[in-house]
Design an enzyme around this catalytic site. Structure first.
Site, PDB file in Angstrom:
ATOM      1  N   ALA A   1       9.161  17.604  -4.569  1.00 58.12           N
ATOM      2  CA  ALA A   1       9.746  16.404  -3.972  1.00 58.12           C
ATOM      3  C   ALA A   1      11.238  16.185  -4.192  1.00 58.12           C
ATOM      4  O   ALA A   1      11.842  15.392  -3.467  1.00 58.12           O
ATOM      5  CB  ALA A   1       8.989  15.175  -4.472  1.00 58.12           C
TER       6      ALA A   1
ATOM      7  N   ASP B   1       6.843  20.790   0.736  1.00 57.68           N
ATOM      8  CA  ASP B   1       8.155  21.175   1.267  1.00 57.68           C
ATOM      9  C   ASP B   1       8.667  22.229   0.281  1.00 57.68           C
ATOM     10  O   ASP B   1       9.365  21.922  -0.672  1.00 57.68           O
ATOM     11  CB  ASP B   1       9.065  19.938   1.315  1.00 57.68           C
TER      12      ASP B   1
ATOM     13  N   CYS C   1      12.887  25.316   4.742  1.00 59.23           N
ATOM     14  CA  CYS C   1      14.142  25.328   5.499  1.00 59.23           C
ATOM     15  C   CYS C   1      14.601  26.777   5.609  1.00 59.23           C
ATOM     16  O   CYS C   1      15.745  27.097   5.325  1.00 59.23           O
ATOM     17  CB  CYS C   1      15.191  24.429   4.862  1.00 59.23           C
TER      18      CYS C   1
ATOM     19  N   PRO D   1      15.290  16.443  -4.080  1.00 59.31           N
ATOM     20  CA  PRO D   1      15.776  15.179  -4.634  1.00 59.31           C
ATOM     21  C   PRO D   1      15.126  13.923  -4.070  1.00 59.31           C
ATOM     22  O   PRO D   1      15.415  12.835  -4.530  1.00 59.31           O
ATOM     23  CB  PRO D   1      17.273  15.212  -4.287  1.00 59.31           C
ATOM     24  N   GLY D   2      14.280  14.058  -3.062  1.00 59.83           N
ATOM     25  CA  GLY D   2      13.536  12.866  -2.654  1.00 59.83           C
ATOM     26  C   GLY D   2      13.713  12.451  -1.204  1.00 59.83           C
ATOM     27  O   GLY D   2      13.242  11.377  -0.822  1.00 59.83           O
ATOM     28  N   GLY D   3      14.375  13.286  -0.399  1.00 60.22           N
ATOM     29  CA  GLY D   3      14.565  12.921   1.018  1.00 60.22           C
ATOM     30  C   GLY D   3      13.236  12.607   1.684  1.00 60.22           C
ATOM     31  O   GLY D   3      13.073  11.562   2.329  1.00 60.22           O
TER      32      GLY D   3
ATOM     33  N   ARG E   1      15.878  17.842 -11.895  1.00 60.09           N
ATOM     34  CA  ARG E   1      15.726  17.432 -10.493  1.00 60.09           C
ATOM     35  C   ARG E   1      14.736  16.258 -10.390  1.00 60.09           C
ATOM     36  O   ARG E   1      14.892  15.384  -9.551  1.00 60.09           O
ATOM     37  CB  ARG E   1      15.279  18.609  -9.624  1.00 60.09           C
TER      38      ARG E   1
HETATM   39  N1  SAM Z   1      11.257  17.765  -0.440  1.00 64.21           N
HETATM   40  C1  SAM Z   1      12.585  17.697  -1.038  1.00 64.21           C
HETATM   41  C2  SAM Z   1      13.413  16.703  -0.265  1.00 64.21           C
HETATM   42  O1  SAM Z   1      13.110  16.442   0.902  1.00 64.21           O
HETATM   43  O2  SAM Z   1      14.373  16.146  -0.846  1.00 64.21           O
HETATM   44  C3  SAM Z   1      13.211  19.069  -1.128  1.00 64.21           C
HETATM   45  C4  SAM Z   1      12.357  20.047  -1.879  1.00 64.21           C
HETATM   46  S1  SAM Z   1      13.089  21.591  -2.171  1.00 64.21           S
HETATM   47  C5  SAM Z   1      13.022  22.321  -0.638  1.00 64.21           C
HETATM   48  C6  SAM Z   1      11.853  22.411  -3.064  1.00 64.21           C
HETATM   49  C7  SAM Z   1      11.620  21.923  -4.470  1.00 64.21           C
HETATM   50  O3  SAM Z   1      10.568  22.715  -5.044  1.00 64.21           O
HETATM   51  C8  SAM Z   1      12.805  22.060  -5.402  1.00 64.21           C
HETATM   52  O4  SAM Z   1      13.160  20.799  -5.910  1.00 64.21           O
HETATM   53  C9  SAM Z   1      12.322  22.990  -6.517  1.00 64.21           C
HETATM   54  O5  SAM Z   1      12.790  22.624  -7.797  1.00 64.21           O
HETATM   55  C10 SAM Z   1      10.825  22.856  -6.425  1.00 64.21           C
HETATM   56  N2  SAM Z   1      10.101  24.051  -6.977  1.00 64.21           N
HETATM   57  C11 SAM Z   1      10.623  25.209  -7.404  1.00 64.21           C
HETATM   58  N3  SAM Z   1       9.659  26.031  -7.871  1.00 64.21           N
HETATM   59  C12 SAM Z   1       8.503  25.369  -7.738  1.00 64.21           C
HETATM   60  C13 SAM Z   1       7.155  25.688  -8.063  1.00 64.21           C
HETATM   61  N4  SAM Z   1       6.812  26.859  -8.590  1.00 64.21           N
HETATM   62  N5  SAM Z   1       6.233  24.751  -7.813  1.00 64.21           N
HETATM   63  C14 SAM Z   1       6.577  23.553  -7.279  1.00 64.21           C
HETATM   64  N6  SAM Z   1       7.826  23.220  -6.945  1.00 64.21           N
HETATM   65  C15 SAM Z   1       8.780  24.113  -7.173  1.00 64.21           C
END
Ligand code: SAM
Length: 506
Positions: free
Chosen positions: A117, A185, A238, A119-121, A145
């Site tokens: 989640a 996401d 993305c 940064p939370g968008g 984060r």
């Molecule tokens: N949904 C967020 C938003 O809209 O602001 C963006 C999420 S970003 C694409 C993916 C997130 O997954 C990152 O914050 C990352 O730290 C986290 N992440 C990394 N490895 C992960 C894992 N093994 N399991 C779950 N989350 C993970």
């Protein structure tokens, strides 16, 4: 801007004739947009106030966003530096990133998990559609984060969120079969961010695509475990890499998830597993994925097309994104009362929170504390009714409000267990910044409007102000009617209570 040759070859293989248009789009200006926060801007008049204030500050609003009715594309200005941003009146988010939540279709009253989640968008977007009813678990694996996520949840005034800092496998031990809806996401190779973010270009490699692909499969397995029968799962990235996007969709279908038809908007195109085939034909040696696609039936290939969408920056106003929508077989209506999966939060009785009741009586409107039905018993718990609803509970000397039915927090690393109401110490109650941001001027007895942007910025910078002739007590400081934080009035001074760690000095 220069790209890894292998990236270019892969995109060429997918896009064919559109490749040049795609490459040209990467050298044009990125698209900027914001999403008005419906939890705060809940009338057209309030939305207009935001637009007017930002326009006066040099922001030019242009088109709306088809899949998010509260999203607006803009150019110029600096909405991220305006005090209304600190008031949580909107969230800055590029248009494509707003699409997965449209397909998740959150509703008030549901139990929703945003598994990756920060940064939370998307969490703040989900929350604005839940209208503070139901339960939102916003999880982030990375502690730093997760802290940023928690601050964004606070800024947006969200009352029904539990922010957790867990690995998906740990969370799924607690929440098996619990959620009506889950958004994954996923952490990805970020190809869709190349126009926005040079770091994404530097970090790209075929090895990283493979690593992300494997990691996503692991995360999705846990997500499926936590989904209730009949529940919906949206997976998004993305990136354009089909080892992540379509391949993960194929994995989900192979585990028995059902595709949900995606109604695409103009400019979006369906996902297609042949994108992966085309990449393999360029000579990339991804043997595990080949083994899977060789066994896919025509029906599964068709299902992937039906349930997914790709957003390409040369076709839409936004960055690159992929999403796919699934449902678990079963009847979701049976999940309605399945609360308390992890026990209940430890409630408090009216006497335990007397300092808060006194604060509420004196300074809040339309909020009162009532004992539960079994309130005649000495140790009966209580709840809040009125504008703020839920079950108060203590976490050390901190008072929180859990949304009705929130699961217990035992065994979970929690960053924010519901809405923080304030601190209770030595028989006194001090309201929290979260409470200020979750309230509007209608919910308090006293408020003081900052007369200008510079006055609001000086409040955010921690300055107290001299104001004659006010009644003693707590004041919600507002800008254009949106709450910024607390000040306490005594002796002609509105003493600033903006949290030290959040102050912005201008
Ligand atoms: N949904 C967020 C938003 O809209 O602001 C963006 C999420 S970003 C694409 C993916 C997130 O997954 C990152 O914050 C990352 O730290 C986290 N992440 C990394 N490895 C992960 C894992 N093994 N399991 C779950 N989350 C993970």
């Amino acid at each position: 801007m220069s790209f890894d040759k292998s990236f270019e070859n892969r995109i060429k293989a997918i896009l064919g004739e559109e490749f040049d248009a795609f490459m040209t789009s990467l050298s044009t200006e990125k698209i900027t947009a914001l999403r008005v926060n419906l939890l705060k801007a809940n009338t057209s008049e309030r939305i207009e106030k935001i637009k007017t204030a930002l326009s006066e500050d040099g922001t030019d609003f242009s088109s709306e966003i088809n899949w998010e009715q509260n999203g607006i594309i803009y150019a110029g200005g600096a909405p991220g530096k305006h005090p209304l941003h600190e008031a949580g009146a909107y969230y800055i988010q590029e248009p494509s990133a707003m699409s997965p939540v449209y397909y998740l279709d959150p509703k008030p009253g549901e139990k929703i998990l945003d598994l990756c989640a920060a940064p939370g968008g998307k969490s703040t977007q989900i929350a604005s559609k839940m209208n503070n009813e139901g339960i939102l678990v916003s999880n982030e694996i990375d502690k730093k984060r997760a802290q940023i996520l928690s601050l964004n949840i606070e800024r947006c005034g969200i009352r029904n969120a539990l922010v957790t800092n867990m690995e998906p496998s740990g969370l799924s031990e607690v929440f098996e079969g619990y959620f009506d809806k889950i958004l994954v996401d996923a952490p990805c190779s970020g190809e869709g961010m190349f126009r926005k973010n040079d770091e994404a270009i530097d970090n790209w490699s075929p090895e990283n695509v493979r690593l992300c692909s494997r990691r996503q499969t692991d995360i999705l397995k846990q997500a499926v475990k936590m989904l209730a029968p009949g529940g919906r799962l949206v997976y998004s990235t993305c990136t354009f890499a089909p080892e992540e996007d379509e391949y993960q969709a194929a994995m989900l279908l192979s585990w028995g998830m059902k595709p949900v038809k995606a109604e695409l908007f103009e400019g979006m195109v369906s996902g297609d597993i042949t994108n992966l085939q085309r990449i393999l034909d360029t000579g990339e040696n991804l043997l595990e994925t080949r083994a899977v696609i060789d066994t896919l039936s025509e029906e599964t290939q068709e299902e992937i097309k039906i349930c997914s969408g790709r957003l390409w920056p040369h076709r839409i106003k936004g960055e690159g994104h992929f999403f796919a929508i699934f449902e678990k077989e079963g009847d979701i209506s049976l999940n309605a009362d399945l609360y308390g999966i992890n026990g209940k939060v430890r409630t408090v009785n009216v006497d335990d929170i007397k300092p808060f009741s006194e604060f509420a009586d004196e300074f809040l409107s339309d909020i009162c504390i009532v004992p539960d039905e079994n309130g005649k018993r000495k140790k009966a718990s209580c709840r809040l009714v009125g504008e703020l609803k839920g079950v108060p509970f203590m976490f050390g000397d901190q008072l929180y409000l859990a949304p009705e039915g929130m699961p217990g927090i035992g065994g979970i690393t929690v960053m924010r267990p519901g809405l923080h109401l304030g601190t209770m110490k030595n028989g006194r109650f001090e309201p929290s910044h979260s409470l200020a941001l979750a309230l509007s001027k209608e919910n308090v007895k006293h408020c003081h409007e900052a007369g200008s942007v510079s006055e609001a910025m000086s409040f955010i910078g921690g300055m107290s102000s001299r104001v004659p002739g006010l009644e003693k007590g707590w004041y919600l400081i507002t800008i254009d009617g949106f709450s910024l934080g607390w000040a306490k009035y005594a002796g002609g001074i509105l003493k600033n209570h903006y949290p030290k760690g959040l102050r912005i000095y201008t």
